[in-house]
Design an enzyme around this catalytic site. Structure first.
Site, PDB file in Angstrom:
ATOM      1  N   SER A  95      24.593 -71.780  80.776  1.00 47.66           N
ATOM      2  CA  SER A  95      24.239 -70.859  79.690  1.00 47.66           C
ATOM      3  C   SER A  95      23.141 -69.932  80.195  1.00 47.66           C
ATOM      4  O   SER A  95      22.388 -70.276  81.122  1.00 47.66           O
ATOM      5  CB  SER A  95      23.747 -71.627  78.468  1.00 47.66           C
ATOM      6  OG  SER A  95      23.131 -70.756  77.531  1.00 47.66           O
TER       7      SER A  95
ATOM      8  N   TYR B 200      18.545 -78.735  75.555  1.00 45.92           N
ATOM      9  CA  TYR B 200      19.629 -77.825  75.929  1.00 45.92           C
ATOM     10  C   TYR B 200      19.261 -76.934  77.119  1.00 45.92           C
ATOM     11  O   TYR B 200      20.038 -76.858  78.087  1.00 45.92           O
ATOM     12  CB  TYR B 200      20.034 -76.982  74.718  1.00 45.92           C
ATOM     13  CG  TYR B 200      21.320 -76.210  74.903  1.00 45.92           C
ATOM     14  CD1 TYR B 200      22.546 -76.865  74.846  1.00 45.92           C
ATOM     15  CD2 TYR B 200      21.315 -74.847  75.137  1.00 45.92           C
ATOM     16  CE1 TYR B 200      23.731 -76.175  75.014  1.00 45.92           C
ATOM     17  CE2 TYR B 200      22.489 -74.139  75.311  1.00 45.92           C
ATOM     18  CZ  TYR B 200      23.698 -74.807  75.248  1.00 45.92           C
ATOM     19  OH  TYR B 200      24.861 -74.119  75.427  1.00 45.92           O
TER      20      TYR B 200
END
Length: 265
Positions: A139, A153
Site C-alpha cells: 500500500s 497496517y
C-alpha cells in the site's frame, strides 16, 4: 505459453480482478479465499469466458495450520503455480487498545505470516524452472510515518514492501520477478470489511482507482521486472512527498489527514 497463477483473497475486489486479468491473458488459476461459493462462481464465469483451468481452494489465512494445509494440498494436487499473488488482507480501523490481542495477531497472520509462508513454500519450484512471478500487495501507506488507528497496517505494508525488494534482490537474476504493489484508495470490498464505507464515500472520486486500473498496472510492472509500483498519479505525488519531505513536516500532515480514517470508539 499458458502459466498458472495462485491468487489469495480472490473472492472479491483486487483479488478477483487479478483473476479476471490473468484469465483474459489465457492463464490458468488457483483461487484461494474463505468463501468457496464465491470462488466457484467466479471460476465458472472465467472458464466460460476464457476456457482456462481453475482450481478453487478454501482457506482461512489467519490460521497458520490452514496455510500449511493449503501448501500441502497444492503439492498433493501437483499444481505447481508459476506465479503467486499475495493479495489477501484487511485492516483494523480502531486504535490498538480498543482491539483484542487476538485481533491484532490474526491480522499479522493474514497480512504478514501467510504471504511469507506461501512465498517460501512455492519459490523453490519457481527457481527450479527458472521462471516465477510474485506480486505482494502492499500500500502507499508503507511509505507513511504511521498514524492513529489501523495501528499495524502501515507496519505490515512496509514489511511487504521491504520483503518484496529483498526477495527481488535474491532471485531477480534467476528468472523470478517480485513486485510490491502499492495502491491507494481502490474500489473494492476492503472498506466494507473494516467498517469504513461511510468514510470512504466522502473521498474525492479522482483519488479512488478502479481495481482493474490497479491490477493492470501491477501486471505490467511485474512483467517488466519492476520491484515497486505505486499506482495513480495522486498516489505517486503523495508517496514522493512522504519520501522526500522532512519527517517533522510530513508527520503532522499525515496524522491530521488520517484522523478521518479512524473509526470513533
Amino acid at each position: 505459453m499458458s502459466r498458472t497463477y495462485l491468487i489469495t483473497g480472490a473472492s472479491s475486489g483486487i483479488g478477483a480482478q487479478f483473476a479476471r486479468s490473468y484469465a483474459r491473458r489465457g492463464n490458468n488459476l488457483i483461487l484461494v479465499a474463505r468463501r468457496l461459493d464465491r470462488l466457484e462462481a467466479l471460476a465458472a464465469e472465467l472458464r466460460a469466458a476464457h476456457g482456462v483451468e481453475i482450481t478453487c481452494l478454501d482457506a482461512d489465512l489467519g490460521d497458520r495450520a490452514q496455510v500449511n494445509s493449503l501448501l500441502a494440498r497444492i503439492k498433493e494436487m501437483n499444481l505447481r503455480p508459476d506465479g503467486l499473488i499475495n493479495n489477501a488482507g484487511y485492516s483494523l480501523a480502531h486504535t490498538f487498545t480498543t482491539t483484542t490481542a487476538k485481533q491484532q495477531l490474526d491480522f499479522i497472520e493474514v497480512c504478514v505470516a501467510a504471504p511469507t509462508l506461501l512465498a517460501h513454500g512455492l519459490l523453490n519450484d519457481m527457481l527450479g524452472q527458472g521462471f516465477g512471478r510474485i506480486i505482494n500487495v502492499s500500500s502507499m501507506v508503507a511509505f507513511s510515518p504511521g498514524a492513529s488507528g489501523h495501528t499495524l497496517y502501515p507496519a505490515a505494508k512496509a514489511y511487504m514492501l521491504k520483503f518484496s525488494r529483498s526477495l527481488a534482490a535474491e532471485v531477480g537474476a534467476k528468472g523470478i520477478h517480485v513486485t510490491a504493489l502499492c495502491p491507494g484508495s481502490t474500489e473494492s470490498e476492503f472498506q466494507h470489511a473494516n467498517g469504513m464505507d461511510a468514510v470512504l464515500k466522502t473521498h474525492p472520486a479522482r483519488f479512488v482507482q478502479t481495481a482493474e486500473a490497479v491490477v493492470e498496472a501491477a501486471i505490467r510492472a511485474n512483467e517488466a521486472g519492476r520491484e515497486v509500483i505505486v499506482t495513480g498519479l495522486f498516489n505517486q505525488i503523495a508517496v514522493a512527498a512522504m519520501t522526500l519531505l522532512p519527517d517533522g513536516l510530513i508527520t503532522p500532515l499525515i496524522r491530521w489527514g488520517a484522523k478521518k480514517y479512524q473509526l470513533k470508539e
